[in-house]
Design an enzyme around this catalytic site. Structure first.
Site, PDB file in Angstrom:
ATOM      1  N   THR A   1       0.849  -1.335  -0.138  1.00 54.70           N
ATOM      2  CA  THR A   1       0.017   0.304  -0.304  1.00 54.70           C
ATOM      3  C   THR A   1       0.731   1.055   0.008  1.00 54.70           C
ATOM      4  O   THR A   1       1.838   1.147   0.504  1.00 54.70           O
ATOM      5  CB  THR A   1      -0.853   0.094   1.262  1.00 54.70           C
TER       6      THR A   1
ATOM      7  N   VAL B   1     -13.557  -4.753   1.770  1.00 50.11           N
ATOM      8  CA  VAL B   1     -12.506  -4.248   1.671  1.00 50.11           C
ATOM      9  C   VAL B   1     -11.570  -3.306   2.946  1.00 50.11           C
ATOM     10  O   VAL B   1     -12.191  -4.302   4.111  1.00 50.11           O
ATOM     11  CB  VAL B   1     -13.934  -2.585   2.095  1.00 50.11           C
TER      12      VAL B   1
HETATM   13  N1  ASP Z   1      -3.681  -2.764   4.397  1.00 53.70           N
HETATM   14  C1  ASP Z   1      -3.888  -3.175   3.073  1.00 53.70           C
HETATM   15  C2  ASP Z   1      -5.527  -3.628   2.836  1.00 53.70           C
HETATM   16  O1  ASP Z   1      -5.353  -4.518   3.873  1.00 53.70           O
HETATM   17  C3  ASP Z   1      -3.295  -4.219   1.963  1.00 53.70           C
HETATM   18  C4  ASP Z   1      -1.193  -3.694   2.788  1.00 53.70           C
HETATM   19  O2  ASP Z   1      -0.989  -2.861   2.905  1.00 53.70           O
HETATM   20  O3  ASP Z   1      -1.052  -4.461   2.682  1.00 53.70           O
HETATM   21  O4  ASP Z   1      -6.034  -4.058   2.036  1.00 53.70           O
END
Ligand code: ASP
Length: 348
Positions: free
Chosen positions: A200, A229
């Site tokens: 992210t 989500v």
């Molecule tokens: N935080 C993001 C989600 O859970 C994914 C990630 O950062 O790996 O959608």
């Protein structure tokens, strides 16, 4: 005073396509005069994100527009598989993006979730903030809104992500399907097909007036259940900011941040007087303590079977990051140059 931003300059600085640039102009503010405070940008992304955001801030851009432009370069990169174009798809092979923004001066925030076909979900989140009285739009209606606002549509899958998703699906359907032998796959495709993608981009900034803004953008967990989500578009979970205190954004397993309102917790830790490093480490500890009560989130030894990273910037320009299983690095631009800094880690 530095000259105002112009389209050609921005294009040169970012290397973004004309379509991306026109999408980024939607609901952006006019630059304003430069103030006397020292600007700072932090990001979970690389130097280019920090440099673009800093360059815009130095030219008087609103800090929200600056951070959105900073992450846009990653959203538009087909080789970056955690956001935007080339993001990792869901179990159906469709890319569904989540993003949110917060604007310090107005304490405004908005997000979009499960957004398909739009390369720049962070800019759509800003349009939700500027053009509606709402805070969160989801799915097909978020896409409808984006279309109405003039965001161009694109197929977000790439040949690499399609092949990796297909291999991932064939493996799950072994018996009915004959998965391509892993050894025959291109290494990137092999990696994407076999390891769940985490990633992210968060970016927070303080402008020359001491005003803050931040953004979090993602394609979420690789091969997620359609409609899932994560924390990124939810204010307080994967992103939070209070202009009088500081900001926080997160990367990692969104579910545990949703359960713990984790980014809000970091900012509240700062408000209670904690130093940024203590604020993010305390949040990691809280997330471990509470989430491992749930068998979904612990291993056989009771330890967290997930990772989360927090990136925090204070109103007075201090910063820190921490995670559960490390190490990670954070990029910081202090107005002179971008550099990578270490984070605190609970385990490993
Ligand atoms: N935080 C993001 C989600 O859970 C994914 C990630 O950062 O790996 O959608």
């Amino acid at each position: 005073m530095l000259p105002p931003l112009n389209r050609r300059h921005f294009l040169g600085a970012t290397g973004l396509s004309a379509a991306s640039l026109s999408a980024l102009a939607i609901a952006a503010e006019e630059p304003r005069p430069i103030g006397a405070s020292r600007p700072i940008v932090i990001t979970s992304g690389g130097a280019q994100t920090a440099e673009i955001a800093m360059e815009m801030i130095k030219k008087g851009a609103d800090p929200l527009d600056a951070v959105i432009a900073g992450v846009a370069i990653v959203e538009a990169d087909p080789n970056e598989h955690s956001v935007g174009l080339g993001g990792t798809p869901n179990e159906d092979g469709v890319v569904e993006l989540d993003a949110a923004v917060m604007h310090g001066k107005t304490h405004g925030g908005a997000g979009v979730a499960g957004l398909r076909n739009i390369v720049h979900p962070a800019a759509v989140a800003r349009a939700v903030l500027k053009k509606t009285r709402h805070v969160l739009l989801v799915g097909d209606n978020a896409l409808k809104f984006a279309r109405e606002q003039g965001f161009p549509e694109a197929d977000l899958t790439t040949e690499e992500t399609r092949k990796a998703w297909l291999r991932w699906k064939e493996e799950r359907l072994r018996g009915n399907r004959f998965p391509e032998p892993l050894a025959l796959l291109d290494p990137t495709v092999r990696e994407l097909a076999t390891k769940p993608v985490h990633g992210t981009i968060h970016c927070s900034a303080i402008d020359t007036h001491g005003d803050m803004a931040c953004v979090t953008t993602t394609s979420g967990l690789g091969y997620k259940v359609p409609g899932r989500v994560g924390d990124s578009p939810i204010l307080g979970a994967g992103i939070y900011l209070d202009n009088t205190v500081g900001s926080c954004g997160s990367v990692g397993l969104g579910e545990v941040n949703l359960i713990n309102c984790a980014s809000y917790l970091v900012v509240e830790n700062l408000r209670r007087g904690m130093k940024p490093k203590d604020a993010v480490v305390a949040c990691c500890k809280r997330v471990v303590e509470t989430s491992t009560l749930d068998p979904r989130f612990r291993d056989d030894h009771g330890r967290p079977n997930f990772n989360v990273n927090f990136y925090c910037l204070t109103k007075d320009g201090k910063f820190a990051s921490a995670n559960i299983h490390g190490p990670i690095r954070m990029t910081v631009h202090d107005g002179d140059s971008a550099r990578s800094v270490d984070s605190a880690t609970l385990f490993d």
